[in-house]
Design a protein around this motif. Structure first.
Motif, PDB file in Angstrom:
ATOM      1  N   ARG A   3      15.418  10.451  -8.553  1.00  0.00           N
ATOM      2  CA  ARG A   3      14.075  10.681  -9.082  1.00  0.00           C
ATOM      3  C   ARG A   3      13.432   9.381  -9.531  1.00  0.00           C
ATOM      4  N   ARG A   4      14.187   8.515 -10.176  1.00  0.00           N
ATOM      5  CA  ARG A   4      13.636   7.240 -10.628  1.00  0.00           C
ATOM      6  C   ARG A   4      13.247   6.373  -9.449  1.00  0.00           C
ATOM      7  N   ASN A   5      14.062   6.358  -8.411  1.00  0.00           N
ATOM      8  CA  ASN A   5      13.730   5.566  -7.227  1.00  0.00           C
ATOM      9  C   ASN A   5      12.505   6.103  -6.514  1.00  0.00           C
ATOM     10  N   SER A   6      12.353   7.412  -6.449  1.00  0.00           N
ATOM     11  CA  SER A   6      11.187   7.976  -5.769  1.00  0.00           C
ATOM     12  C   SER A   6       9.911   7.705  -6.564  1.00  0.00           C
ATOM     13  N   GLU A   7       9.996   7.690  -7.904  1.00  0.00           N
ATOM     14  CA  GLU A   7       8.826   7.359  -8.712  1.00  0.00           C
ATOM     15  C   GLU A   7       8.417   5.911  -8.500  1.00  0.00           C
ATOM     16  N   ARG A   8       9.379   5.023  -8.415  1.00  0.00           N
ATOM     17  CA  ARG A   8       9.070   3.615  -8.187  1.00  0.00           C
ATOM     18  C   ARG A   8       8.385   3.428  -6.842  1.00  0.00           C
ATOM     19  N   CYS A   9       8.877   4.107  -5.832  1.00  0.00           N
ATOM     20  CA  CYS A   9       8.273   3.996  -4.509  1.00  0.00           C
ATOM     21  C   CYS A   9       6.858   4.559  -4.515  1.00  0.00           C
ATOM     22  N   TYR A  10       6.646   5.619  -5.262  1.00  0.00           N
ATOM     23  CA  TYR A  10       5.324   6.231  -5.311  1.00  0.00           C
ATOM     24  C   TYR A  10       4.318   5.269  -5.936  1.00  0.00           C
ATOM     25  N   TYR A  11       4.678   4.680  -7.068  1.00  0.00           N
ATOM     26  CA  TYR A  11       3.736   3.790  -7.736  1.00  0.00           C
ATOM     27  C   TYR A  11       3.540   2.499  -6.957  1.00  0.00           C
ATOM     28  N   ASN A  12       4.582   1.983  -6.334  1.00  0.00           N
ATOM     29  CA  ASN A  12       4.442   0.750  -5.570  1.00  0.00           C
ATOM     30  C   ASN A  12       3.625   0.960  -4.305  1.00  0.00           C
ATOM     31  N   SER A  13       3.727   2.115  -3.703  1.00  0.00           N
ATOM     32  CA  SER A  13       3.003   2.340  -2.455  1.00  0.00           C
ATOM     33  C   SER A  13       1.546   2.728  -2.705  1.00  0.00           C
ATOM     34  N   SER A  14       1.203   3.159  -3.913  1.00  0.00           N
ATOM     35  CA  SER A  14      -0.173   3.582  -4.156  1.00  0.00           C
ATOM     36  C   SER A  14      -1.115   2.389  -4.311  1.00  0.00           C
ATOM     37  N   THR A  15      -0.636   1.271  -4.803  1.00  0.00           N
ATOM     38  CA  THR A  15      -1.507   0.120  -5.022  1.00  0.00           C
ATOM     39  C   THR A  15      -2.051  -0.449  -3.716  1.00  0.00           C
ATOM     40  N   PRO A  16      -1.242  -0.685  -2.685  1.00  0.00           N
ATOM     41  CA  PRO A  16      -1.827  -1.192  -1.436  1.00  0.00           C
ATOM     42  C   PRO A  16      -2.828  -0.208  -0.816  1.00  0.00           C
ATOM     43  N   ASN A  17      -2.582   1.074  -0.971  1.00  0.00           N
ATOM     44  CA  ASN A  17      -3.523   2.057  -0.439  1.00  0.00           C
ATOM     45  C   ASN A  17      -4.853   1.977  -1.175  1.00  0.00           C
ATOM     46  N   ALA A  18      -4.801   1.787  -2.489  1.00  0.00           N
ATOM     47  CA  ALA A  18      -6.027   1.667  -3.270  1.00  0.00           C
ATOM     48  C   ALA A  18      -6.777   0.397  -2.882  1.00  0.00           C
ATOM     49  N   MET A  19      -6.026  -0.686  -2.666  1.00  0.00           N
ATOM     50  CA  MET A  19      -6.667  -1.938  -2.270  1.00  0.00           C
ATOM     51  C   MET A  19      -7.293  -1.812  -0.884  1.00  0.00           C
ATOM     52  N   ALA A  20      -6.635  -1.130   0.018  1.00  0.00           N
ATOM     53  CA  ALA A  20      -7.189  -0.941   1.360  1.00  0.00           C
ATOM     54  C   ALA A  20      -8.472  -0.109   1.298  1.00  0.00           C
ATOM     55  N   THR A  21      -8.467   0.922   0.453  1.00  0.00           N
ATOM     56  CA  THR A  21      -9.660   1.739   0.279  1.00  0.00           C
ATOM     57  C   THR A  21     -10.799   0.913  -0.299  1.00  0.00           C
ATOM     58  N   LEU A  22     -10.459   0.077  -1.286  1.00  0.00           N
ATOM     59  CA  LEU A  22     -11.483  -0.783  -1.887  1.00  0.00           C
ATOM     60  C   LEU A  22     -12.043  -1.766  -0.867  1.00  0.00           C
ATOM     61  N   ASP A  23     -11.176  -2.344  -0.052  1.00  0.00           N
ATOM     62  CA  ASP A  23     -11.636  -3.260   0.999  1.00  0.00           C
ATOM     63  C   ASP A  23     -12.573  -2.549   1.983  1.00  0.00           C
ATOM     64  N   ASN A  24     -12.228  -1.328   2.337  1.00  0.00           N
ATOM     65  CA  ASN A  24     -13.071  -0.553   3.254  1.00  0.00           C
ATOM     66  C   ASN A  24     -14.424  -0.240   2.635  1.00  0.00           C
ATOM     67  N   ARG A  25     -14.414   0.090   1.339  1.00  0.00           N
ATOM     68  CA  ARG A  25     -15.688   0.377   0.667  1.00  0.00           C
ATOM     69  C   ARG A  25     -16.579  -0.857   0.617  1.00  0.00           C
ATOM     70  N   LEU A  26     -15.970  -2.031   0.407  1.00  0.00           N
ATOM     71  CA  LEU A  26     -16.750  -3.268   0.408  1.00  0.00           C
ATOM     72  C   LEU A  26     -17.322  -3.536   1.799  1.00  0.00           C
TER      73      LEU A  26
END
Length: 72
Positions: free
Chosen positions: A30-53
């Motif tokens: 469970r701890r490893n899956s939470e770490r992967c979830y939070y680490n993988s969400s940041t690049p997705n947010a940055m990609a979305t932000l780049d697309n919006r720009l």
């Protein structure tokens, strides 16, 4: 001498060790899956932000502000 005798505390200890081992594995996964979830969400947010720009939905000032917020 002890072949016909079964000690219940030994069985209880064995079951308790197995339970602790399984619980430890579940918590670790469970701890490893939470770490992967939070680490993988940041690049997705940055990609979305780049697309919006790129689409012009946000200004450069808003882009920089949001980017700093995502880094923290």
């Amino acid at each position: 001498m002890y072949g016909e005798y079964f000690h219940p505390f030994g069985f209880f200890l064995f079951i308790m060790l197995i339970t602790l081992f399984i619980t430890n594995i579940i918590i670790w996964k469970r701890r490893n899956s939470e770490r992967c979830y939070y680490n993988s969400s940041t690049p997705n947010a940055m990609a979305t932000l780049d697309n919006r720009l790129a689409k012009g939905e946000v200004s450069i000032e808003e882009y920089k502000e949001i980017k700093e917020t995502l880094k923290h």
